[in-house]
Design a protein around this motif. Structure first.
Motif, PDB file in Angstrom:
ATOM      1  N   LEU A  94       0.871  -1.167   0.000  1.00 63.16           N
ATOM      2  CA  LEU A  94       0.000   0.000   0.000  1.00 63.16           C
ATOM      3  C   LEU A  94       0.911   1.221   0.000  1.00 63.16           C
ATOM      4  N   LEU A  95       0.869   1.978  -1.096  1.00 71.25           N
ATOM      5  CA  LEU A  95       1.814   3.069  -1.336  1.00 71.25           C
ATOM      6  C   LEU A  95       1.099   4.410  -1.296  1.00 71.25           C
ATOM      7  N   SER A  96       1.583   5.318  -0.472  1.00 68.69           N
ATOM      8  CA  SER A  96       0.997   6.651  -0.397  1.00 68.69           C
ATOM      9  C   SER A  96       1.203   7.392  -1.714  1.00 68.69           C
ATOM     10  N   ALA A  97       0.152   8.064  -2.185  1.00 69.83           N
ATOM     11  CA  ALA A  97       0.208   8.727  -3.495  1.00 69.83           C
ATOM     12  C   ALA A  97       1.106   9.951  -3.515  1.00 69.83           C
ATOM     13  N   ASP A  98       1.553  10.425  -2.346  1.00 70.70           N
ATOM     14  CA  ASP A  98       2.385  11.622  -2.319  1.00 70.70           C
ATOM     15  C   ASP A  98       3.883  11.310  -2.346  1.00 70.70           C
ATOM     16  N   ALA A  99       4.248  10.244  -3.054  1.00 69.92           N
ATOM     17  CA  ALA A  99       5.657   9.871  -3.234  1.00 69.92           C
ATOM     18  C   ALA A  99       5.931   9.651  -4.725  1.00 69.92           C
ATOM     19  N   PRO A 100       5.769  10.698  -5.545  1.00 67.62           N
ATOM     20  CA  PRO A 100       5.814  10.503  -7.001  1.00 67.62           C
ATOM     21  C   PRO A 100       7.181  10.129  -7.560  1.00 67.62           C
ATOM     22  N   ASP A 101       8.257  10.390  -6.808  1.00 67.60           N
ATOM     23  CA  ASP A 101       9.592  10.072  -7.327  1.00 67.60           C
ATOM     24  C   ASP A 101      10.208   8.863  -6.630  1.00 67.60           C
ATOM     25  N   LEU A 102       9.380   8.047  -6.003  1.00 63.85           N
ATOM     26  CA  LEU A 102       9.887   6.845  -5.325  1.00 63.85           C
ATOM     27  C   LEU A 102      10.598   5.924  -6.312  1.00 63.85           C
ATOM     28  N   PRO A 103      11.824   5.497  -6.024  1.00 57.66           N
ATOM     29  CA  PRO A 103      12.480   4.513  -6.893  1.00 57.66           C
ATOM     30  C   PRO A 103      11.735   3.176  -6.842  1.00 57.66           C
ATOM     31  N   PRO A 104      11.355   2.622  -7.980  1.00 55.83           N
ATOM     32  CA  PRO A 104      10.611   1.365  -7.982  1.00 55.83           C
ATOM     33  C   PRO A 104      11.319   0.233  -7.238  1.00 55.83           C
ATOM     34  N   LEU A 105      12.643   0.283  -7.184  1.00 54.90           N
ATOM     35  CA  LEU A 105      13.399  -0.751  -6.499  1.00 54.90           C
ATOM     36  C   LEU A 105      12.972  -0.898  -5.036  1.00 54.90           C
ATOM     37  N   LEU A 106      12.534   0.198  -4.430  1.00 58.46           N
ATOM     38  CA  LEU A 106      12.154   0.122  -3.022  1.00 58.46           C
ATOM     39  C   LEU A 106      10.890  -0.701  -2.823  1.00 58.46           C
ATOM     40  N   ILE A 107      10.024  -0.730  -3.812  1.00 57.86           N
ATOM     41  CA  ILE A 107       8.846  -1.602  -3.731  1.00 57.86           C
ATOM     42  C   ILE A 107       9.272  -3.058  -3.770  1.00 57.86           C
ATOM     43  N   GLY A 108      10.211  -3.358  -4.654  1.00 59.99           N
ATOM     44  CA  GLY A 108      10.738  -4.715  -4.717  1.00 59.99           C
ATOM     45  C   GLY A 108      11.364  -5.148  -3.402  1.00 59.99           C
ATOM     46  N   LYS A 109      12.043  -4.233  -2.744  1.00 58.30           N
ATOM     47  CA  LYS A 109      12.664  -4.567  -1.463  1.00 58.30           C
ATOM     48  C   LYS A 109      11.619  -4.891  -0.397  1.00 58.30           C
ATOM     49  N   LEU A 110      10.469  -4.215  -0.451  1.00 60.62           N
ATOM     50  CA  LEU A 110       9.408  -4.530   0.509  1.00 60.62           C
ATOM     51  C   LEU A 110       8.880  -5.946   0.301  1.00 60.62           C
ATOM     52  N   PHE A 111       8.674  -6.324  -0.954  1.00 61.74           N
ATOM     53  CA  PHE A 111       8.230  -7.701  -1.212  1.00 61.74           C
ATOM     54  C   PHE A 111       9.285  -8.703  -0.742  1.00 61.74           C
ATOM     55  N   ARG A 112      10.552  -8.356  -0.922  1.00 62.79           N
ATOM     56  CA  ARG A 112      11.606  -9.261  -0.459  1.00 62.79           C
ATOM     57  C   ARG A 112      11.544  -9.429   1.054  1.00 62.79           C
ATOM     58  N   GLU A 113      11.296  -8.327   1.768  1.00 62.35           N
ATOM     59  CA  GLU A 113      11.198  -8.408   3.227  1.00 62.35           C
ATOM     60  C   GLU A 113      10.041  -9.298   3.671  1.00 62.35           C
ATOM     61  N   LEU A 114       8.979  -9.371   2.852  1.00 62.67           N
ATOM     62  CA  LEU A 114       7.848 -10.237   3.207  1.00 62.67           C
ATOM     63  C   LEU A 114       8.212 -11.716   3.135  1.00 62.67           C
ATOM     64  N   GLY A 115       9.383 -12.021   2.600  1.00 64.24           N
ATOM     65  CA  GLY A 115       9.852 -13.406   2.629  1.00 64.24           C
ATOM     66  C   GLY A 115      10.169 -13.880   4.035  1.00 64.24           C
ATOM     67  N   ARG A 116      10.363 -12.939   4.954  1.00 63.35           N
ATOM     68  CA  ARG A 116      10.702 -13.328   6.330  1.00 63.35           C
ATOM     69  C   ARG A 116       9.820 -12.662   7.385  1.00 63.35           C
ATOM     70  N   ALA A 117       8.971 -11.728   6.953  1.00 59.90           N
ATOM     71  CA  ALA A 117       8.156 -10.976   7.907  1.00 59.90           C
ATOM     72  C   ALA A 117       6.703 -10.960   7.455  1.00 59.90           C
ATOM     73  N   ARG A 118       5.836 -10.617   8.365  1.00 58.69           N
ATOM     74  CA  ARG A 118       4.397 -10.514   8.057  1.00 58.69           C
ATOM     75  C   ARG A 118       4.056  -9.143   7.471  1.00 58.69           C
ATOM     76  N   ILE A 119       4.766  -8.110   7.943  1.00 56.33           N
ATOM     77  CA  ILE A 119       4.581  -6.737   7.488  1.00 56.33           C
ATOM     78  C   ILE A 119       5.952  -6.124   7.252  1.00 56.33           C
ATOM     79  N   ALA A 120       6.060  -5.270   6.230  1.00 53.90           N
ATOM     80  CA  ALA A 120       7.285  -4.520   5.983  1.00 53.90           C
ATOM     81  C   ALA A 120       6.921  -3.059   5.761  1.00 53.90           C
ATOM     82  N   VAL A 121       7.781  -2.162   6.245  1.00 52.09           N
ATOM     83  CA  VAL A 121       7.506  -0.731   6.201  1.00 52.09           C
ATOM     84  C   VAL A 121       8.625  -0.007   5.463  1.00 52.09           C
ATOM     85  N   CYS A 122       8.243   0.884   4.559  1.00 48.79           N
ATOM     86  CA  CYS A 122       9.174   1.854   3.976  1.00 48.79           C
ATOM     87  C   CYS A 122       8.970   3.145   4.770  1.00 48.79           C
TER      88      CYS A 122
END
Length: 199
Positions: A94-122
């Protein structure tokens, strides 16, 4: 696209608050929301969704992208309602709409964190969160909002296990006009916001 992984752009009225002087808040909200959606729609192996309490967001998405209306809420109630509204998926960001220049790689990192956690936070600069990622259904014990001062600490205090909440790399959000200086002109994307600010 993957039906298992969803990235939902959360568009709410506060996204208009960072509009600089001379720019209509509604135009600013639309520009940042469209840019944030465009970065999500360009990702491989995820399904983009828009979850919103702002009318007219169907106009910013590509054909076939679900646009889901939710009540105008805030805090943990907003997060819970947004995750609950998602039409499918095993994992979601769930991504806040007020982050228009977010590097897409950071979304990938959140999914990677879900490999070991129930929730991940940027985490967001100056507190809060840019994005929350979770296995679905969203855990009933999790009660944190995007503007909580320290959502990672709050979620870890609520979690039934010590390793159920992961922290990914942080970024910034546009929450007031001074935050415009945080936008990185060297990054690709955020074309609508860039064009609006250069008028």
């Amino acid at each position: 696209m993957s039906e298992d992984r969803v990235v939902a752009v959360l568009v709410t009225p506060p996204a208009a608050r960072a509009a600089p002087a001379g720019i209509e808040p509604a135009d600013f909200l639309r520009a940042v929301a469209e840019d944030t959606y465009e970065l999500v729609a360009g990702l491989d192996f995820v399904s983009p969704v828009v979850v919103t309490s702002v009318p007219g967001m169907e106009e910013i998405v590509w054909p076939g992208t679900p646009v889901i209306d939710i009540p105008d809420l805030s805090g943990a109630a907003l997060v819970e309602a947004a995750f609950a509204a998602l039409p499918h998926g095993e994992q979601a960001v769930l991504l806040s709409a007020d982050a228009p220049d977010l590097p897409p790689l950071l979304i990938g990192k959140l999914f990677r964190e879900l490999g070991r956690a129930r929730i991940a936070v940027c985490p967001a600069a100056e507190g809060g969160a840019v994005a929350l990622a979770a296995h679905l259904p969203y855990p009933g014990w999790a009660e944190a909002g995007f503007d909580d001062p320290d959502p990672v600490r709050r979620l870890r205090a609520q979690a039934p296990g010590s390793r159920m909440v992961a922290r990914g790399p942080g970024w910034h959000r546009l929450r007031d006009p001074d935050d415009i200086r945080l936008l990185d002109p060297g990054l690709e994307g955020w074309d609508n916001t860039r064009a609006l600010l250069s008028v």
